[in-house]
Design a protein around this motif. Structure first.
Motif, PDB file in Angstrom:
ATOM      1  N   CYS A  99       0.833  -1.208   0.000  1.00  0.00           N
ATOM      2  CA  CYS A  99       0.000   0.000   0.000  1.00  0.00           C
ATOM      3  C   CYS A  99       0.866   1.256   0.000  1.00  0.00           C
ATOM      4  O   CYS A  99       0.545   2.247  -0.679  1.00  0.00           O
ATOM      5  N   LEU A 102       2.325   1.745  -3.523  1.00  0.00           N
ATOM      6  CA  LEU A 102       1.298   2.262  -4.427  1.00  0.00           C
ATOM      7  C   LEU A 102       0.952   3.706  -4.089  1.00  0.00           C
ATOM      8  O   LEU A 102       0.631   4.499  -4.975  1.00  0.00           O
ATOM      9  N   GLY A 103       1.023   4.058  -2.814  1.00  0.00           N
ATOM     10  CA  GLY A 103       0.789   5.447  -2.427  1.00  0.00           C
ATOM     11  C   GLY A 103       1.852   6.384  -2.973  1.00  0.00           C
ATOM     12  O   GLY A 103       1.553   7.508  -3.406  1.00  0.00           O
ATOM     13  N   TYR A 202      -1.727   2.204 -12.026  1.00  0.00           N
ATOM     14  CA  TYR A 202      -2.282   2.193 -10.669  1.00  0.00           C
ATOM     15  C   TYR A 202      -3.593   1.410 -10.601  1.00  0.00           C
ATOM     16  O   TYR A 202      -3.819   0.643  -9.650  1.00  0.00           O
ATOM     17  N   MET A 206      -4.280  -1.867  -8.252  1.00  0.00           N
ATOM     18  CA  MET A 206      -5.241  -1.782  -7.160  1.00  0.00           C
ATOM     19  C   MET A 206      -6.236  -2.941  -7.219  1.00  0.00           C
ATOM     20  O   MET A 206      -6.665  -3.450  -6.176  1.00  0.00           O
ATOM     21  N   GLN A 223      -7.001   2.664   1.036  1.00  0.00           N
ATOM     22  CA  GLN A 223      -6.948   4.002   0.448  1.00  0.00           C
ATOM     23  C   GLN A 223      -6.319   5.001   1.411  1.00  0.00           C
ATOM     24  O   GLN A 223      -5.550   5.878   1.001  1.00  0.00           O
ATOM     25  N   MET A 226      -2.493   4.527   1.431  1.00  0.00           N
ATOM     26  CA  MET A 226      -1.890   5.009   0.188  1.00  0.00           C
ATOM     27  C   MET A 226      -1.857   6.532   0.139  1.00  0.00           C
ATOM     28  O   MET A 226      -0.844   7.131  -0.242  1.00  0.00           O
ATOM     29  N   GLU A 227      -2.948   7.160   0.520  1.00  0.00           N
ATOM     30  CA  GLU A 227      -2.982   8.621   0.464  1.00  0.00           C
ATOM     31  C   GLU A 227      -2.079   9.241   1.524  1.00  0.00           C
ATOM     32  O   GLU A 227      -1.530  10.327   1.314  1.00  0.00           O
TER      33      GLU A 227
END
Length: 377
Positions: A99, A102-103, A202, A206, A223, A226-227
């Motif tokens: 995660c 990917l973030g 992405y 995901m 989410q 990641m953010e």
């Protein structure tokens, strides 16, 4: 005397009764559609509005795209659950690391988007970002084994042609925002294409992650992580470049400056959560198609709100985008019709009811998540 026997069936046996669980799935899907369309349209227009009114800090424009991640904590902790679910209790170290990576990818994508929208009209950047559907088709075929057909390959070709057409039109000064050089236009052009490419990577990644989650609450947790990672990347960039200050002159006053940023934070959260929800409930490709469908609204919004030049070349590029999207949707429609016909035929041969489940399926073998659920949309 021969007797004629007729088999009577109960009409209710041929009707699928939706459980409250299925109804909640439809409601959740509808909410994610709304969040994606409203959030994507508003965030794109507000991001360009920030630069059009004198904003100049690309790191700030990048930060607002992810810094709203604490808003996700509200539904996680305040919405009731049917069990003693503890947030973040199902994460393994490997899952957390994935995660975070990917973030960071999302953070780079956000930065490229900021560069693109700072130098390009919103209508142009939207058309360029629509090419992510073509990239997503190719990467979904590689990563999640989505089959390539004539119709979706045709969509890739048409979307590529629209980008080439915009590139050839870039030499005209009427296409560039006031005060922007041709060099800045090409930087924005390349950044927008880069953002489209990264975002298309992405989406299927995901989908692979969401095959390992236990429910929509865990989707929100993924989410949030990641953010948070994307926000950390933006914060490091701001500190390293001493980017807290605006080098330009804001035209609308300090109160309006902060109001635009706060509203943009909320709209970006709507966009990203809508995207995540659609990937989980349907597929990465379906989510990419929905984002491409917002392009026409963004193009119209750029013309209406900012007075973007809508040249003949841009009109043709828009037609090519709509054509490519329509080609993909028609191919998916024909595929669903053929599959439903095959199921009906198989059900008739068995002499039983052909019941199509709505449960989320898919797994390690590369099957498409939400495939049966999609058939009910």
């Amino acid at each position: 005397m021969a007797s004629l026997c007729m088999k009577q069936t109960n009409p209710s046996e041929n009707q699928r009764v939706e459980s409250p669980h299925h109804q909640r799935n439809f409601l959740l899907l509808g909410l994610n559609y709304a969040a994606l369309f409203l959030g994507s349209l508003a965030s794109s227009l507000l991001s360009r509005f920030y630069f059009a009114q004198g904003g100049s800090n690309k790191w700030i424009a990048t930060l607002v795209q992810s810094i709203g991640f604490p808003l996700i904590l509200f539904p996680l902790y305040f919405f009731p659950t049917s069990s003693n679910y503890r947030p973040f209790s199902h994460f393994t170290p490997r899952m957390i690391s994935l995660c975070v990576l990917l973030g960071l990818l999302l953070g780079v994508n956000n930065l490229l988007f900021s560069w693109g929208v700072s130098y390009l009209p919103v209508s142009t950047s939207s058309l360029l970002l629509s090419t992510q559907l073509g990239f997503t088709l190719i990467l979904a075929a590689i990563l999640v084994r989505h089959p390539l057909t004539f119709t979706n390959t045709n969509a890739v070709v048409l979307l590529t042609l629209s980008s080439v057409l915009l590139a050839l039109h870039s030499s005209e000064s009427s296409e560039r925002p006031s005060g922007e050089s041709r060099e800045h236009y090409f930087i924005g052009f390349a950044a927008s294409l880069g953002a489209a490419g990264l975002f298309s990577l992405y989406l299927p990644l995901m989908e692979l992650v969401y095959r390992r989650v236990d429910g929509f609450r865990m989707v929100m947790e993924v989410q949030l992580i990641m953010e948070a990672a994307a926000t950390l990347l933006s914060g490091v960039g701001i500190i390293a470049s001493e980017g807290w200050k605006e080098t330009g002159q804001w035209h609308l006053g300090k109160v309006m400056y902060w109001l635009i940023l706060v509203i943009n934070v909320v709209t970006w959260q709507m966009c990203f959560m809508g995207t995540a929800g659609l990937i989980f409930l349907t597929s990465s490709l379906h989510s990419g198609v929905c984002m491409t469908a917002v392009v026409s609204a963004n193009v119209v919004g750029g013309v209406v709100v900012f007075g973007d030049n809508f040249s003949a070349e841009k009109a043709v590029a828009t037609i090519l985008c709509v054509w490519g999207l329509s080609s993909y949707l028609y191919g998916e429609y024909r595929k669903r019709e053929d599959q439903n016909g095959d199921r009906t035929l198989a059900g008739n041969e068995r002499g039983g009811q052909n019941e199509i489940p709505m449960e989320r399926t898919g797994g390690e073998d590369g099957g498409e998540i939400g495939y049966e659920f999609q058939d009910q949309l």
